[in-house]
Write a protein that holds these residues in place. Structure first.
Motif, PDB file in Angstrom:
ATOM      1  N   ILE A 167       0.853  -1.181   0.000  1.00 58.80           N
ATOM      2  CA  ILE A 167       0.000   0.000   0.000  1.00 58.80           C
ATOM      3  C   ILE A 167       0.891   1.233   0.000  1.00 58.80           C
ATOM      4  CG2 ILE A 167      -1.724   1.321   1.279  1.00 58.80           C
ATOM      5  CD1 ILE A 167      -2.879  -1.294   2.275  1.00 58.80           C
ATOM      6  N   ARG A 168       0.815   1.990  -1.077  1.00 56.33           N
ATOM      7  CA  ARG A 168       1.590   3.227  -1.193  1.00 56.33           C
ATOM      8  C   ARG A 168       0.676   4.387  -0.880  1.00 56.33           C
ATOM      9  NH1 ARG A 168       6.154   4.998  -4.346  1.00 56.33           N
ATOM     10  NH2 ARG A 168       6.595   7.074  -3.571  1.00 56.33           N
ATOM     11  N   ARG A 169       1.091   5.237   0.052  1.00 58.38           N
ATOM     12  CA  ARG A 169       0.237   6.357   0.439  1.00 58.38           C
ATOM     13  C   ARG A 169       1.010   7.672   0.452  1.00 58.38           C
ATOM     14  NH1 ARG A 169      -4.457   6.256   2.487  1.00 58.38           N
ATOM     15  NH2 ARG A 169      -4.000   7.790   4.070  1.00 58.38           N
ATOM     16  N   THR A 170       1.650   8.002   1.500  1.00 59.58           N
ATOM     17  CA  THR A 170       2.264   9.299   1.835  1.00 59.58           C
ATOM     18  C   THR A 170       2.420  10.237   0.636  1.00 59.58           C
ATOM     19  OG1 THR A 170       4.485   8.360   1.703  1.00 59.58           O
ATOM     20  CG2 THR A 170       3.387   8.287   3.838  1.00 59.58           C
ATOM     21  N   ASP A 171       3.564  10.243  -0.013  1.00 63.20           N
ATOM     22  CA  ASP A 171       3.819  11.190  -1.101  1.00 63.20           C
ATOM     23  C   ASP A 171       2.970  10.919  -2.342  1.00 63.20           C
ATOM     24  OD1 ASP A 171       5.322   8.802  -1.471  1.00 63.20           O
ATOM     25  OD2 ASP A 171       6.601   9.818  -2.922  1.00 63.20           O
ATOM     26  N   TYR A 172       2.491   9.686  -2.517  1.00 67.58           N
ATOM     27  CA  TYR A 172       1.741   9.343  -3.725  1.00 67.58           C
ATOM     28  C   TYR A 172       0.325   9.915  -3.711  1.00 67.58           C
ATOM     29  CZ  TYR A 172       3.735   6.655  -7.487  1.00 67.58           C
ATOM     30  OH  TYR A 172       4.386   6.304  -8.635  1.00 67.58           O
ATOM     31  N   ILE A 173      -0.194  10.259  -2.552  1.00 66.11           N
ATOM     32  CA  ILE A 173      -1.537  10.842  -2.480  1.00 66.11           C
ATOM     33  C   ILE A 173      -1.591  12.087  -3.361  1.00 66.11           C
ATOM     34  CG2 ILE A 173      -3.189  12.007  -0.949  1.00 66.11           C
ATOM     35  CD1 ILE A 173      -2.258  10.021   1.262  1.00 66.11           C
ATOM     36  N   ASN A 174      -0.554  12.907  -3.305  1.00 60.45           N
ATOM     37  CA  ASN A 174      -0.496  14.108  -4.150  1.00 60.45           C
ATOM     38  C   ASN A 174       0.137  13.835  -5.510  1.00 60.45           C
ATOM     39  OD1 ASN A 174      -1.782  16.000  -2.472  1.00 60.45           O
ATOM     40  ND2 ASN A 174       0.060  16.148  -1.220  1.00 60.45           N
ATOM     41  N   TYR A 175       1.167  12.994  -5.565  1.00 57.10           N
ATOM     42  CA  TYR A 175       1.875  12.734  -6.819  1.00 57.10           C
ATOM     43  C   TYR A 175       0.946  12.195  -7.901  1.00 57.10           C
ATOM     44  CZ  TYR A 175       4.967  10.532 -10.215  1.00 57.10           C
ATOM     45  OH  TYR A 175       5.572  10.154 -11.379  1.00 57.10           O
ATOM     46  N   ILE A 176       0.072  11.265  -7.560  1.00 57.30           N
ATOM     47  CA  ILE A 176      -0.774  10.591  -8.542  1.00 57.30           C
ATOM     48  C   ILE A 176      -1.815  11.534  -9.144  1.00 57.30           C
ATOM     49  CG2 ILE A 176      -2.550   9.692  -6.989  1.00 57.30           C
ATOM     50  CD1 ILE A 176      -0.797   7.642  -9.716  1.00 57.30           C
ATOM     51  N   TYR A 217      -1.864  12.446 -12.816  1.00 54.57           N
ATOM     52  CA  TYR A 217      -2.486  11.511 -13.750  1.00 54.57           C
ATOM     53  C   TYR A 217      -4.005  11.567 -13.660  1.00 54.57           C
ATOM     54  CZ  TYR A 217       2.204   9.638 -14.197  1.00 54.57           C
ATOM     55  OH  TYR A 217       3.547   9.500 -14.428  1.00 54.57           O
ATOM     56  N   ASN A 218      -4.509  12.594 -12.957  1.00 61.26           N
ATOM     57  CA  ASN A 218      -5.935  12.833 -12.795  1.00 61.26           C
ATOM     58  C   ASN A 218      -6.647  11.640 -12.145  1.00 61.26           C
ATOM     59  OD1 ASN A 218      -8.122  14.574 -12.955  1.00 61.26           O
ATOM     60  ND2 ASN A 218      -8.813  13.692 -14.890  1.00 61.26           N
ATOM     61  N   THR A 219      -6.032  11.102 -11.112  1.00 53.93           N
ATOM     62  CA  THR A 219      -6.630   9.982 -10.405  1.00 53.93           C
ATOM     63  C   THR A 219      -6.193  10.009  -8.946  1.00 53.93           C
ATOM     64  OG1 THR A 219      -7.077   7.597 -10.554  1.00 53.93           O
ATOM     65  CG2 THR A 219      -4.796   8.311 -10.922  1.00 53.93           C
ATOM     66  N   THR A 220      -6.534   8.993  -8.212  1.00 56.62           N
ATOM     67  CA  THR A 220      -6.179   8.898  -6.803  1.00 56.62           C
ATOM     68  C   THR A 220      -5.517   7.550  -6.533  1.00 56.62           C
ATOM     69  OG1 THR A 220      -8.350   7.973  -6.272  1.00 56.62           O
ATOM     70  CG2 THR A 220      -8.111  10.373  -6.088  1.00 56.62           C
ATOM     71  N   ILE A 221      -4.937   7.424  -5.353  1.00 60.64           N
ATOM     72  CA  ILE A 221      -4.382   6.125  -4.966  1.00 60.64           C
ATOM     73  C   ILE A 221      -5.540   5.170  -4.685  1.00 60.64           C
ATOM     74  CG2 ILE A 221      -2.228   7.086  -4.037  1.00 60.64           C
ATOM     75  CD1 ILE A 221      -3.453   6.717  -1.221  1.00 60.64           C
ATOM     76  N   PRO A 222      -5.306   3.876  -4.765  1.00 59.30           N
ATOM     77  CA  PRO A 222      -6.384   2.930  -4.460  1.00 59.30           C
ATOM     78  C   PRO A 222      -6.844   3.082  -3.008  1.00 59.30           C
ATOM     79  CG  PRO A 222      -4.528   1.825  -5.498  1.00 59.30           C
ATOM     80  CD  PRO A 222      -4.084   3.215  -5.177  1.00 59.30           C
ATOM     81  N   GLY A 223      -8.137   2.924  -2.813  1.00 59.90           N
ATOM     82  CA  GLY A 223      -8.709   3.034  -1.476  1.00 59.90           C
ATOM     83  C   GLY A 223      -8.873   1.684  -0.800  1.00 59.90           C
ATOM     84  N   LYS A 224      -9.356   1.721   0.416  1.00 60.12           N
ATOM     85  CA  LYS A 224      -9.552   0.508   1.215  1.00 60.12           C
ATOM     86  C   LYS A 224     -10.406  -0.522   0.489  1.00 60.12           C
ATOM     87  CE  LYS A 224     -11.758  -1.240   5.382  1.00 60.12           C
ATOM     88  NZ  LYS A 224     -12.641  -0.919   6.502  1.00 60.12           N
ATOM     89  N   ASP A 225     -11.459  -0.063  -0.192  1.00 61.02           N
ATOM     90  CA  ASP A 225     -12.361  -0.999  -0.875  1.00 61.02           C
ATOM     91  C   ASP A 225     -11.629  -1.841  -1.907  1.00 61.02           C
ATOM     92  OD1 ASP A 225     -14.439  -0.082   0.670  1.00 61.02           O
ATOM     93  OD2 ASP A 225     -15.279   1.214  -0.889  1.00 61.02           O
ATOM     94  N   TYR A 226     -10.673  -1.250  -2.617  1.00 64.61           N
ATOM     95  CA  TYR A 226      -9.883  -2.015  -3.594  1.00 64.61           C
ATOM     96  C   TYR A 226      -9.146  -3.163  -2.899  1.00 64.61           C
ATOM     97  CZ  TYR A 226      -5.538  -3.273  -5.937  1.00 64.61           C
ATOM     98  OH  TYR A 226      -4.471  -3.980  -6.443  1.00 64.61           O
ATOM     99  N   TYR A 227      -8.489  -2.860  -1.793  1.00 68.51           N
ATOM    100  CA  TYR A 227      -7.720  -3.892  -1.090  1.00 68.51           C
ATOM    101  C   TYR A 227      -8.634  -4.981  -0.530  1.00 68.51           C
ATOM    102  CZ  TYR A 227      -3.797  -0.807  -1.718  1.00 68.51           C
ATOM    103  OH  TYR A 227      -2.831  -0.031  -2.297  1.00 68.51           O
ATOM    104  N   VAL A 228      -9.795  -4.599  -0.022  1.00 65.90           N
ATOM    105  CA  VAL A 228     -10.744  -5.583   0.497  1.00 65.90           C
ATOM    106  C   VAL A 228     -11.226  -6.488  -0.642  1.00 65.90           C
ATOM    107  CG1 VAL A 228     -13.029  -5.884   1.558  1.00 65.90           C
ATOM    108  CG2 VAL A 228     -11.425  -4.182   2.477  1.00 65.90           C
ATOM    109  N   ARG A 229     -11.568  -5.894  -1.801  1.00 65.46           N
ATOM    110  CA  ARG A 229     -11.992  -6.705  -2.956  1.00 65.46           C
ATOM    111  C   ARG A 229     -10.864  -7.633  -3.410  1.00 65.46           C
ATOM    112  NH1 ARG A 229     -14.942  -2.217  -4.173  1.00 65.46           N
ATOM    113  NH2 ARG A 229     -13.361  -1.202  -5.432  1.00 65.46           N
TER     114      ARG A 229
END
Length: 186
Positions: A58-67, A70-82
């Motif tokens: 799970i990549r979060r910290t700096d990638y929350i803004n970096y991504i 690309y006009n998108t967001t980091i994957p959320g909890k629901d993705y990991y649960v699925r």
């Protein structure tokens, strides 16, 4: 020169078997990774005959803004649960080994899941441990990609759309014959 995308799959994927044989971790890191998996396995209740280790990055910290570029967001909890549910349906005893640049988030968010263990090593140990798992669930970014690619098993990745060409989208995965990569909706 590789540019800002350090994962030019078309340049190395034809040599995957050689890469998996040659790109190994030091004996010390391999031992530490095995020790982590052995310790996790010893804590599994009612020791099943076979455990399937699934590395989760799970990549979060700096990638929350970096991504955002690309006009998108980091994957959320629901993705990991699925993604975890996908492996739970596929294997009788999956155990999820989770590493992140934000382990506190992981511990808090995935605490209810008894089959999840959050590890906290350094980057090298995290990668060695995740690559030692049978299969992977990855986030976005090259670190996550390499954890999954080096594991040698199936790799679940977030099915996302991006405003610019980016590594982990279904078209790119198909074009580069990464048939062991499985998209899961974010």
């Amino acid at each position: 020169m590789l540019g800002d995308n350090p994962v030019k799959v078309h340049l190395f994927h034809p040599f995957r078997e050689d890469l998996l044989r040659e790109l190994t971790f030091s004996p010390g890191l391999r031992k530490q990774a095995r020790d982590i998996l052995t310790k996790v396995k010893s804590k599994v209740k009612n020791q099943p005959p076979e455990i399937t280790f699934v590395g989760v990055h799970i990549r979060r910290t700096d990638y929350i803004n970096y991504i955002k570029k690309y006009n998108t967001t980091i994957p959320g909890k629901d993705y990991y649960v699925r993604a975890m549910d996908y492996y739970r349906k596929k294997y009788s005893h999956p155990v999820f080994i989770m590493a992140s640049d934000d382990p506190q988030y992981c511990k808090k968010t995935f605490k209810p899941f008894k089959d999840v263990t959050v590890i906290q090593g350094n980057r090298e140990l995290d990668m060695a441990t995740l690559a030692s798992c049978n299969h992977s669930i990855i986030s976005v970014g090259s670190f996550s990609f390499w954890c999954g690619y080096l594991s040698g098993g199936e790799v679940v990745y977030p099915k996302k759309t991006y405003s610019m060409k980016y590594l982990l989208n279904p078209d790119y995965v198909e074009k580069n014959h990464l048939d062991f990569f499985t998209p899961i909706d974010d």
